[in-house]
Every structure is written in structure tokens, then in C-alpha cells.
Design an enzyme around this catalytic site. Sequence first.
Site, mmCIF file in Angstrom:
data_model
loop_
_atom_site.group_PDB
_atom_site.id
_atom_site.type_symbol
_atom_site.label_atom_id
_atom_site.label_comp_id
_atom_site.label_asym_id
_atom_site.label_seq_id
_atom_site.Cartn_x
_atom_site.Cartn_y
_atom_site.Cartn_z
ATOM 1 N N CYS A 181 22.241 -48.515 -16.891
ATOM 2 C CA CYS A 181 22.589 -48.359 -18.302
ATOM 3 C C CYS A 181 22.454 -49.689 -19.033
ATOM 4 O O CYS A 181 23.441 -50.379 -19.292
ATOM 5 C CB CYS A 181 23.983 -47.782 -18.488
ATOM 6 S SG CYS A 181 24.277 -47.280 -20.197
ATOM 7 N N ASP A 317 18.521 -45.133 -9.191
ATOM 8 C CA ASP A 317 18.635 -46.571 -9.400
ATOM 9 C C ASP A 317 18.042 -47.408 -8.272
ATOM 10 O O ASP A 317 17.715 -48.574 -8.480
ATOM 11 C CB ASP A 317 20.108 -46.952 -9.567
ATOM 12 C CG ASP A 317 20.705 -46.424 -10.864
ATOM 13 O OD1 ASP A 317 19.939 -45.897 -11.694
ATOM 14 O OD2 ASP A 317 21.931 -46.530 -11.037
ATOM 15 N N LYS A 325 17.244 -47.796 -15.729
ATOM 16 C CA LYS A 325 18.030 -47.122 -14.696
ATOM 17 C C LYS A 325 19.183 -46.369 -15.371
ATOM 18 O O LYS A 325 20.255 -46.932 -15.611
ATOM 19 C CB LYS A 325 18.527 -48.135 -13.667
ATOM 20 C CG LYS A 325 17.375 -48.772 -12.884
ATOM 21 C CD LYS A 325 17.858 -49.620 -11.749
ATOM 22 C CE LYS A 325 16.701 -50.257 -10.988
ATOM 23 N NZ LYS A 325 15.804 -49.278 -10.354
ATOM 24 N N THR A 326 18.931 -45.107 -15.674
ATOM 25 C CA THR A 326 19.895 -44.282 -16.388
ATOM 26 C C THR A 326 20.000 -42.919 -15.733
ATOM 27 O O THR A 326 19.124 -42.506 -14.967
ATOM 28 C CB THR A 326 19.485 -44.089 -17.860
ATOM 29 O OG1 THR A 326 18.284 -43.297 -17.897
ATOM 30 C CG2 THR A 326 19.232 -45.422 -18.543
ATOM 31 N N ALA A 328 19.623 -40.224 -17.294
ATOM 32 C CA ALA A 328 18.525 -39.441 -17.845
ATOM 33 C C ALA A 328 17.247 -39.618 -17.036
ATOM 34 O O ALA A 328 16.453 -38.679 -16.883
ATOM 35 C CB ALA A 328 18.291 -39.828 -19.302
ATOM 36 N N CYS A 360 18.904 -44.128 -23.404
ATOM 37 C CA CYS A 360 20.003 -45.078 -23.496
ATOM 38 C C CYS A 360 20.684 -44.905 -24.848
ATOM 39 O O CYS A 360 20.274 -45.524 -25.834
ATOM 40 C CB CYS A 360 19.460 -46.491 -23.335
ATOM 41 S SG CYS A 360 20.738 -47.734 -23.208
#
Length: 431
Positions: A181, A317, A325-326, A328, A360
Site C-alpha cells: 500500500c 506481495d 503491492k496492493t 487490488a 491505491c
Amino acid sequence: MAIKQLSRTLSVAPQLMPADVAGLGAMGFRAILCNRPDGEAPDQPSAAEIGAAARAAGLGFAYVPAVAGALTDADVAAMRAALDSLPGPVLAYCRSGARAEKLAEMAGILLAKHAAHYDVLVVCPGIVLDWDAIPGLSDALGHDGLTSNYRYDLAPYTNRLVKHFKGGRALFTQPPMPIKCAGAPQKAMYLSCHRWEKSGVLAQSDVQFHTAGAVLFGVPAYVPALMDYVDRYGIKLNFGSKLVEIDGAAKTAIFEQADGQGVKRVAARFDMIHVVPPQIAPDFVRTSPLASASGFVEVDEATLRHPRYPDIFALGDACSTSNAKTMAAARKQAPVVAVNALAALDGQAPVATYDGYGSCPLTVEAGKIVLAEFGYGGKLMPSFPNWLIDGTRPSRLSWLLKDTILPPVYWHGMLKGREWMVKPQMIGARP
């Protein structure tokens, strides 16, 4: 001949005879490794004899002699080097097989008692918050005005710090990428500033954002909206400023900052600081053959398949893709990996591709969000038409989406396999 399988790529056996070698290729072995020194017994064939038989059968061969009960670090290093160089699966042998097994264990080879055999492996262990990478940070967290929302148990402390802040210096930090995030360090800052603005203490506050990066956000289209809030809240931006040490008792943070003369260390006192820790791949990934130079699981960015191990895929991740790196991103990667893994089980090439999508939602004030959605190369990838949600501008509708709509999608859709907006893009099909 009693053969014991230790892993998919390594088995061990007692002393081989030249006549045994011809049948090993039919059993699937591609190389032989001898761990028994010549001359241990009068009836023992030499390593040269077994090597000649192996070459005649089209198999690789290596000789790594080791004395039983006196294995050395040099033996272990030679074992590891031989296994790295030989084509697998490998059959290692000694007098009984025990010495070869012990060497394999000492060399860090995955043994069957610690592993499950697989046809396809999907790796998604997540990312590690490396609190100890910043001296003084772990001990100072949770008191002396130092907090981090990257530890869920400290969120209440963050809330108390912000609520009772009466002015002074508030620092917010962001380490080098990758982090999970990427907008979270800024979200904490904007929401804090919004509360201080409403309570009337923002004017008495020195708010600073220290980021190891060179820009406020990696996708330029979203920067103007964020800069509007930076200006509104009077935030001082410090680019190329990396937190390297914390003195909690003295309420001082040490940063490394690059200038024209090199890198200098700068001390900044604080009344409150919100820290985001550096983040790395898990140790067992970084030290494994799966790792890329970055330490994350190496994958093809489109198919999410490992380039050297075609039966291994990764997502989330811990994989080396260059996307944000989310959640989603993992949400879009999962079906791609699923259909490509099924294709691999059928002996086929990958059939689906991942475009680097990540989302994000940048909360810039209570009730408004800049909904950043983008793929590889910073390409904008909005999920909604521009007339409904312009992701490059702060929006109340984006807030409602994140606050009200996405939680049930996550808990009752994504985690239960009932999503409807993540159909994978098939290779060769039109987007």
C-alpha cells in the site's frame, strides 16, 4: 536397489554398481552424484567406473567424496555446488545412502519430511515488515510520540497522538519501495492534517513528509491533486530522505539525505512521528533458488510463472512484479495464476496475462479519496467511466466506494471466490 526420495530433484541410494546405471535414466534420473571416497571397501567400484557408465547412459555425473562421521564445511559447499550444476533429478549415493542424505540436509536441500510433493506450486507468502532495519525503532514504538499504522495494535495510539496534538513538529516517513500500500504513508499524514485543520492546531504545526523516493507519487497523473492538499495543509516535502535511526528518548529521527556532495545524515526532532518500516521478502524466499536479485520470487510479469521453474507461480506481495503491492493487485493476479496453473497441469503454456493493475485509494481528507488505479508503466486503468469517478481528482464517491462497497466485496466476494470483475485477460484476446 533401495532408493529414498528426499525432494522432487534429489534422491539417495546405497552403493551403485555399473550395471545399475543404465536403468536410472528410465526411472527419470538425469544425473548421478557420488559421495563415497574410492577405496573404502575392496569390492567397491571406483567413482571413475560409475562416471563412465553414467556418461554412456547419457547422464550427468559428479564426484564429491566425503568421509563418514567427519563431514566438513568444504564437503557441504562442494555438495551444494554439484547439485546446482547437475541436471535434475539427481541420485546421490554412498555406502548406505545416509552420508549423501546428511550432506544434502547440511547443504540446505529440501527434504521430503519437511516438504510436500507437487505438480504445480503457487507461492504467495506476503511481505515482511523489517522493523529492526532501523536502529532504535522497535524499542521506541508505542511511546514517546512514535507510532505506525503498519502495526494494527498501534492504530489506537496513532489516534490518541493525533487527537491530543497541540502543535509542534509532526514527521511522516516512507521507506524505499517496495512497500505494501504505497499510499498508506501519505494517508496517515493527510488524515492527521485534516483533523488538525478542523481543531485549529494545523497553523501551529510543522508537518514534514520524509520519503526515500524522488517524487510524491509514482504515477504523475495523480500528483497535482495530491499537491493541492500538500499546499493546503502546509506540508514540507523532503525527497530522497531515508529514515535510518530513531532515538526515542530524545525524540529525534536521523535521516540520510542525498545532495550534490554525497549523502549526509540529518537529525530532526519531533513531537510526533509516524514511521513506515522497510519491507522485504520472507527469509525463506530470499535465500531460496526462487528468488530474483531483489529477493522476491522471480516471475514473468505477464504470466506470473517462474522463468526457471515452469511448474511454479507466484502472486501477491512476495512476487517480483513491478506493480504496486496492493490487495487490488492480488485480486487481479489470482485468476491469472489459477488458469495458468491449470494449463501447466495439462502440460500447456500459460493462457492468461496480468497487466500490472493495482489500486491505491489515497485518502486526502475525511470523506474524499483520490482513487489511483494504474498498471505497468504507470498506465491509468480506471474501473469506472470518467463521468462517474475521475480518479485523478478527490471524490466523495470514491470514499463511499472504499468505505461502504469494497469491504463486503473483499470479505464476501474475493475471499470466497465469488468475484465478478476479475476475469483474466487471455493471451491473444482483445482487451
